[in-house]
Design a protein around this motif. Structure first.
Motif, PDB file in Angstrom:
ATOM      1  N   PHE A  33      35.254  48.263  26.295  1.00 14.92           N
ATOM      2  CA  PHE A  33      34.425  49.628  27.322  1.00 14.92           C
ATOM      3  C   PHE A  33      33.199  49.231  26.971  1.00 14.92           C
ATOM      4  CE2 PHE A  33      31.896  54.233  26.532  1.00 14.92           C
ATOM      5  CZ  PHE A  33      32.373  54.104  26.683  1.00 14.92           C
ATOM      6  N   PHE A  34      32.370  48.968  27.631  1.00 13.65           N
ATOM      7  CA  PHE A  34      30.653  48.874  28.369  1.00 13.65           C
ATOM      8  C   PHE A  34      29.845  49.281  28.862  1.00 13.65           C
ATOM      9  CE2 PHE A  34      33.166  44.528  28.047  1.00 13.65           C
ATOM     10  CZ  PHE A  34      32.682  44.519  27.140  1.00 13.65           C
ATOM     11  N   LEU A  35      29.028  49.855  28.408  1.00 13.94           N
ATOM     12  CA  LEU A  35      27.811  51.006  29.129  1.00 13.94           C
ATOM     13  C   LEU A  35      26.425  49.976  28.774  1.00 13.94           C
ATOM     14  CD1 LEU A  35      26.965  53.955  26.566  1.00 13.94           C
ATOM     15  CD2 LEU A  35      28.681  51.485  26.528  1.00 13.94           C
ATOM     16  N   SER A  36      25.272  51.088  29.365  1.00 12.74           N
ATOM     17  CA  SER A  36      23.944  50.360  29.447  1.00 12.74           C
ATOM     18  C   SER A  36      23.955  48.905  29.410  1.00 12.74           C
ATOM     19  CB  SER A  36      23.552  51.540  28.202  1.00 12.74           C
ATOM     20  OG  SER A  36      24.400  53.031  27.932  1.00 12.74           O
ATOM     21  N   PRO A  37      23.799  48.483  30.941  1.00 13.36           N
ATOM     22  CA  PRO A  37      23.351  47.822  31.774  1.00 13.36           C
ATOM     23  C   PRO A  37      22.049  47.373  31.458  1.00 13.36           C
ATOM     24  CG  PRO A  37      24.245  48.438  33.524  1.00 13.36           C
ATOM     25  CD  PRO A  37      24.381  49.801  31.748  1.00 13.36           C
ATOM     26  N   LYS A  38      21.341  46.354  31.249  1.00 10.35           N
ATOM     27  CA  LYS A  38      20.060  46.251  31.170  1.00 10.35           C
ATOM     28  C   LYS A  38      19.007  44.494  31.449  1.00 10.35           C
ATOM     29  CE  LYS A  38      18.322  50.330  27.749  1.00 10.35           C
ATOM     30  NZ  LYS A  38      17.000  50.246  27.444  1.00 10.35           N
ATOM     31  N   ALA A  39      19.096  44.247  32.128  1.00  5.98           N
ATOM     32  CA  ALA A  39      18.422  42.990  32.469  1.00  5.98           C
ATOM     33  C   ALA A  39      17.398  42.654  32.415  1.00  5.98           C
ATOM     34  CB  ALA A  39      18.422  42.574  34.443  1.00  5.98           C
ATOM     35  N   SER A  40      16.984  41.436  32.121  1.00  8.54           N
ATOM     36  CA  SER A  40      16.468  40.515  31.373  1.00  8.54           C
ATOM     37  C   SER A  40      14.970  41.057  32.045  1.00  8.54           C
ATOM     38  CB  SER A  40      16.412  39.204  31.139  1.00  8.54           C
ATOM     39  OG  SER A  40      16.423  38.070  31.524  1.00  8.54           O
ATOM     40  N   PRO A  41      14.300  40.078  31.609  1.00  9.07           N
ATOM     41  CA  PRO A  41      12.115  40.163  32.869  1.00  9.07           C
ATOM     42  C   PRO A  41      12.702  39.181  33.484  1.00  9.07           C
ATOM     43  CG  PRO A  41      12.005  40.596  30.898  1.00  9.07           C
ATOM     44  CD  PRO A  41      13.461  40.388  30.764  1.00  9.07           C
ATOM     45  N   SER A  42      13.349  38.211  33.474  1.00  5.50           N
ATOM     46  CA  SER A  42      13.947  36.839  34.359  1.00  5.50           C
ATOM     47  C   SER A  42      15.190  36.828  35.702  1.00  5.50           C
ATOM     48  CB  SER A  42      14.090  35.550  33.688  1.00  5.50           C
ATOM     49  OG  SER A  42      14.434  35.651  33.037  1.00  5.50           O
ATOM     50  N   GLY A  43      15.144  37.685  35.008  1.00  5.94           N
ATOM     51  CA  GLY A  43      17.004  37.689  35.663  1.00  5.94           C
ATOM     52  C   GLY A  43      18.413  37.912  35.563  1.00  5.94           C
TER      53      GLY A  43
END
Length: 218
Positions: A33-43
């Motif tokens: 169960f995974f949620l709330s993905p966020k990419a780092s500034p560099s991608g």
């Protein structure tokens, strides 16, 4: 989201081709169960919260996972860190080296700095409750909600080391608080008759005199 089994995975969608790829695929068939993905500034990295059903716990925590989109490797950040991270209350640092997050532990909600090297730093002082509201990545400033047993919530700005930079964001609230007499509080420890050690917070009415004793019910 698998609504039948209450499971969730992270997917990416190619905006040109419409191709869908399962990003949270770790090469096995274990349910997660995974949620709330966020990419780092560099991608380069993608972080998200969640847990795998294979975890050997009687409870399951929303912990922090990071995938290196170049190598394809996914791992749990700071495996020794067993705190339930608040959904959406985690933010990448400017240089991809760490993630700021908040979650409850030892009776207070605190702010943590989780390093990509698995180091964990607690930024919140003892006896203070803090929750991240937002993060100014360019200036490395945390906007948080802060309170103590003796003071109501107020908005505060911190640097990336947890140092208070501005606690006058809500001066009208501060003026109100200065007129409010709140109970006094004390951190206490005691042992019960069965030998179990306990910790807690004792609240006393503001009118209580130090030379007077009061009953304590626990």
């Amino acid at each position: 989201m698998d609504t039948k089994n209450k499971l969730g995975e992270i997917f990416s969608v190619d905006v040109e081709t419409g191709a869908i790829v399962k990003v949270s695929d770790m090469g096995d068939e274990q349910f997660s169960f995974f949620l709330s993905p966020k990419a780092s500034p560099s991608g380069r990295y993608l972080a998200w919260l969640g847990y795998r059903w294979s975890e050997q716990h009687t409870y399951r925590l929303n912990r922090l996972w990071v995938k290196d989109l170049q190598s394809g490797v996914t791992r749990l950040i700071a495996p020794q860190f067993e705190v339930e991270i608040d959904p959406n209350a985690f933010f990448w640092s400017k240089d991809d080296s760490s993630i700021f997050a908040s979650g409850p532990t030892e009776g207070y909600r605190k702010i943590f700095k989780l390093g990509m090297d698995d180091a964990v730093e607690i930024l919140t002082p003892v006896g203070v409750e803090q929750k991240i509201l937002d993060f100014d990545r360019e200036a490395s400033r945390l906007v948080i909600l802060q309170s103590t047993p003796n003071r109501l919530e107020e908005i505060v700005v911190l640097d990336d080391e947890g140092v208070v930079l501005d606690n006058e964001v809500t001066p009208q609230v501060r003026g109100f608080l200065d007129q409010v007499v709140l109970p006094r509080s004390f951190d206490i420890e005691w042992s019960s008759s069965d030998g179990v050690d306990h910790r807690g917070v004792l609240f006393l009415p503001s009118c209580t005199q130090d030379e007077h004793s009061v009953p304590l019910i626990v």
